[in-house]
Scaffold this active site. Sequence first.
Site, PDB file in Angstrom:
ATOM      1  N   ASN A 121      10.448  24.641  29.474  1.00  0.00           N
ATOM      2  CA  ASN A 121       9.285  23.888  29.001  1.00  0.00           C
ATOM      3  C   ASN A 121       8.903  22.738  29.939  1.00  0.00           C
ATOM      4  O   ASN A 121       8.192  21.828  29.541  1.00  0.00           O
ATOM      5  CB  ASN A 121       9.488  23.394  27.558  1.00  0.00           C
ATOM      6  CG  ASN A 121      10.736  22.544  27.407  1.00  0.00           C
ATOM      7  OD1 ASN A 121      11.277  22.044  28.390  1.00  0.00           O
ATOM      8  ND2 ASN A 121      11.186  22.357  26.174  1.00  0.00           N
TER       9      ASN A 121
ATOM     10  N   ARG B 146      13.125  10.387  27.040  1.00  0.00           N
ATOM     11  CA  ARG B 146      13.905  10.086  25.840  1.00  0.00           C
ATOM     12  C   ARG B 146      13.599   8.651  25.428  1.00  0.00           C
ATOM     13  O   ARG B 146      13.490   7.749  26.266  1.00  0.00           O
ATOM     14  CB  ARG B 146      15.413  10.235  26.092  1.00  0.00           C
ATOM     15  CG  ARG B 146      15.886  11.702  26.167  1.00  0.00           C
ATOM     16  CD  ARG B 146      15.722  12.449  24.844  1.00  0.00           C
ATOM     17  NE  ARG B 146      16.134  13.853  24.920  1.00  0.00           N
ATOM     18  CZ  ARG B 146      15.306  14.889  25.117  1.00  0.00           C
ATOM     19  NH1 ARG B 146      14.007  14.693  25.256  1.00  0.00           N
ATOM     20  NH2 ARG B 146      15.775  16.121  25.137  1.00  0.00           N
TER      21      ARG B 146
ATOM     22  N   GLN C 253      15.205  10.892  15.551  1.00  0.00           N
ATOM     23  CA  GLN C 253      14.192  11.900  15.241  1.00  0.00           C
ATOM     24  C   GLN C 253      14.622  12.682  14.003  1.00  0.00           C
ATOM     25  O   GLN C 253      15.727  13.192  14.002  1.00  0.00           O
ATOM     26  CB  GLN C 253      13.997  12.837  16.438  1.00  0.00           C
ATOM     27  CG  GLN C 253      13.347  12.117  17.591  1.00  0.00           C
ATOM     28  CD  GLN C 253      12.884  13.038  18.710  1.00  0.00           C
ATOM     29  OE1 GLN C 253      12.116  12.641  19.546  1.00  0.00           O
ATOM     30  NE2 GLN C 253      13.339  14.256  18.743  1.00  0.00           N
TER      31      GLN C 253
ATOM     32  N   HIS D  29       7.588  14.836  18.647  1.00  0.00           N
ATOM     33  CA  HIS D  29       8.214  15.475  19.822  1.00  0.00           C
ATOM     34  C   HIS D  29       7.723  16.934  19.930  1.00  0.00           C
ATOM     35  O   HIS D  29       8.375  17.864  19.453  1.00  0.00           O
ATOM     36  CB  HIS D  29       9.730  15.429  19.638  1.00  0.00           C
ATOM     37  CG  HIS D  29      10.497  15.690  20.890  1.00  0.00           C
ATOM     38  ND1 HIS D  29      11.808  15.329  21.043  1.00  0.00           N
ATOM     39  CD2 HIS D  29      10.151  16.294  22.048  1.00  0.00           C
ATOM     40  CE1 HIS D  29      12.241  15.691  22.239  1.00  0.00           C
ATOM     41  NE2 HIS D  29      11.255  16.295  22.858  1.00  0.00           N
TER      42      HIS D  29
HETATM   43  P1  NAD Z   1      15.650  17.626  36.095  1.00  0.00           P
HETATM   44  O1  NAD Z   1      17.130  17.762  35.986  1.00  0.00           O
HETATM   45  O2  NAD Z   1      14.887  18.661  36.835  1.00  0.00           O
HETATM   46  O3  NAD Z   1      15.292  16.219  36.778  1.00  0.00           O
HETATM   47  C1  NAD Z   1      15.907  15.041  36.413  1.00  0.00           C
HETATM   48  C2  NAD Z   1      15.738  14.056  37.577  1.00  0.00           C
HETATM   49  O4  NAD Z   1      16.195  12.783  37.135  1.00  0.00           O
HETATM   50  C3  NAD Z   1      16.563  14.417  38.820  1.00  0.00           C
HETATM   51  O5  NAD Z   1      15.704  14.459  39.937  1.00  0.00           O
HETATM   52  C4  NAD Z   1      17.579  13.267  38.911  1.00  0.00           C
HETATM   53  O6  NAD Z   1      17.912  12.941  40.235  1.00  0.00           O
HETATM   54  C5  NAD Z   1      16.785  12.138  38.245  1.00  0.00           C
HETATM   55  N1  NAD Z   1      17.604  11.041  37.743  1.00  0.00           N
HETATM   56  C6  NAD Z   1      18.778  11.092  37.069  1.00  0.00           C
HETATM   57  N2  NAD Z   1      19.199   9.848  36.789  1.00  0.00           N
HETATM   58  C7  NAD Z   1      18.271   8.985  37.284  1.00  0.00           C
HETATM   59  C8  NAD Z   1      18.141   7.569  37.290  1.00  0.00           C
HETATM   60  N3  NAD Z   1      19.086   6.787  36.746  1.00  0.00           N
HETATM   61  N4  NAD Z   1      17.072   7.033  37.866  1.00  0.00           N
HETATM   62  C9  NAD Z   1      16.126   7.816  38.436  1.00  0.00           C
HETATM   63  N5  NAD Z   1      16.186   9.165  38.467  1.00  0.00           N
HETATM   64  C10 NAD Z   1      17.258   9.737  37.889  1.00  0.00           C
HETATM   65  O7  NAD Z   1      15.139  17.465  34.598  1.00  0.00           O
HETATM   66  P2  NAD Z   1      13.701  17.829  34.002  1.00  0.00           P
HETATM   67  O8  NAD Z   1      13.667  19.270  33.630  1.00  0.00           O
HETATM   68  O9  NAD Z   1      12.645  17.286  34.888  1.00  0.00           O
HETATM   69  O10 NAD Z   1      13.763  17.023  32.618  1.00  0.00           O
HETATM   70  C11 NAD Z   1      13.939  15.616  32.625  1.00  0.00           C
HETATM   71  C12 NAD Z   1      14.185  15.108  31.226  1.00  0.00           C
HETATM   72  O11 NAD Z   1      13.022  15.286  30.452  1.00  0.00           O
HETATM   73  C13 NAD Z   1      15.275  15.870  30.444  1.00  0.00           C
HETATM   74  O12 NAD Z   1      16.571  15.382  30.728  1.00  0.00           O
HETATM   75  C14 NAD Z   1      14.887  15.612  29.016  1.00  0.00           C
HETATM   76  O13 NAD Z   1      15.513  14.436  28.532  1.00  0.00           O
HETATM   77  C15 NAD Z   1      13.386  15.388  29.095  1.00  0.00           C
HETATM   78  N6  NAD Z   1      12.647  16.507  28.492  1.00  0.00           N
HETATM   79  C16 NAD Z   1      11.799  16.237  27.467  1.00  0.00           C
HETATM   80  C17 NAD Z   1      11.118  17.273  26.846  1.00  0.00           C
HETATM   81  C18 NAD Z   1      10.158  17.019  25.719  1.00  0.00           C
HETATM   82  O14 NAD Z   1       9.860  17.952  24.976  1.00  0.00           O
HETATM   83  N7  NAD Z   1       9.619  15.828  25.578  1.00  0.00           N
HETATM   84  C19 NAD Z   1      11.304  18.588  27.285  1.00  0.00           C
HETATM   85  C20 NAD Z   1      12.122  18.818  28.365  1.00  0.00           C
HETATM   86  C21 NAD Z   1      12.805  17.772  28.945  1.00  0.00           C
END
Ligand code: NAD
Length: 392
Positions: A145, A283, A312, A331
Amino acid sequence: MAKILCVLYPDPVTGYPPEYARDSIPMVEAYPDGQPMPSPATIDFTPGELLGCVSGELGLRKYLEAAGHELVVTSDKDGAEFERHLADAEVVISQPFWPAYLSAERIAKAPNLKLALTAGIGSDHVDLDAAIKSGITVAEVTYSNSISVAEHAVMQILTLVRNFVPSYKWVIEGGWNIADCVERAYDLEGMDVGVIAAGRIGQAVLRRLAPFGVRLHYFDTRRLPLELEQELNLTFHDSVESLVSSVDVVDVHAPLHPSTYHMFDADLLATMRRGSYIVNTARAEIMVRDDVVAALESGRLAGYAGDVWYPQPPAADHPWRTMPHHAMTPHVSGTTLSAQARYAAGAREILEDFFAGSPIRDEYLIVDGGALAGVGAASYTADGKASPGAGA
Ligand code: NAD
């Protein structure tokens, strides 16, 4: 025979839909980085159906029961029904939209638990340290997603900057109050937009915003390849402080773990340009809840949007429901009907591998073999609680 406990959000209040707004969903052939789409042996649902709610059952019942397993599907994520089935469940399936928090205390009450499967992305509702110590595998459907969330984030950036919600309300209320609508409306063009965490979602947002004539910035603990920075004309910042003081719009896509928990507190918010916007679909606990409210009230922030809350569902009197200049949604960004087809297929693929004793794809793994693994090793840390949510 295994018991699979699957916690999904309740059906629509009008009942499970007998038909849909569209006859089909577009089929996406591959993810942007070439990661293969979910590839279960087969599926028992029609893509485009509502699969993420209780009656949708992620399309898993036929497959699991044919294999002799017991599938329990419930929306009870906090009550006695969940606790009762957890006691002998081998697999718990949950979703970030309706998280069944797998705290250390709950994991201790689940001696048979071997797999915590997130039907979506983001496993911070599981206490990853406790999962590591108990030898539980944690897996999620990476990329399923990501584009759905990126589209939602772009929508919410425009919603805030263009002052969409108040304009919409004037229409509903029978008015034609142009001045009231536009007194807080701007063009995005020409603004500085900063993305925190340029992973799958963050990069998709950057790509989608590049044609808007904005100056793009990002901060990530891992720097992107130079070619990508040049292609999108990105300015890299080596700290969150540097980024937020340089932009008009901040868009957050970092996983929740100790280094991002409460990253946006009053001190950081005070360094932002007056009238900045924040969109956070990552989050909620990356923000200090009441500091966001205060920054909107003082005008430091001109708007806040996103779709993640803590806990949530949030209480009826959660201050983010009524704070000024917000454009919050529940969400929902990652659970469009399009996304559901992908994460339901991915959940089935993970279950097929798990029950066959075959390796689960590395890109789906968060914890495995008593350690962070696969994509989890790149995105999470396991020092202390991965999420305070996991303790709720
Ligand atoms: P991803 O693993 O592809 O990317 C995460 C990025 O965060 C990486 O590039 C990592 O280096 C960076 N990162 C980690 N710690 C960090 C920090 N302290 N400071 C800066 N950058 C940091 O993940 P993604 O698929 O892009 O998803 C990211 C987040 O989005 C998920 O962990 C989840 O919490 C959230 N998400 C939300 C929904 C929603 O429905 N709202 C859906 C999917 C994911």
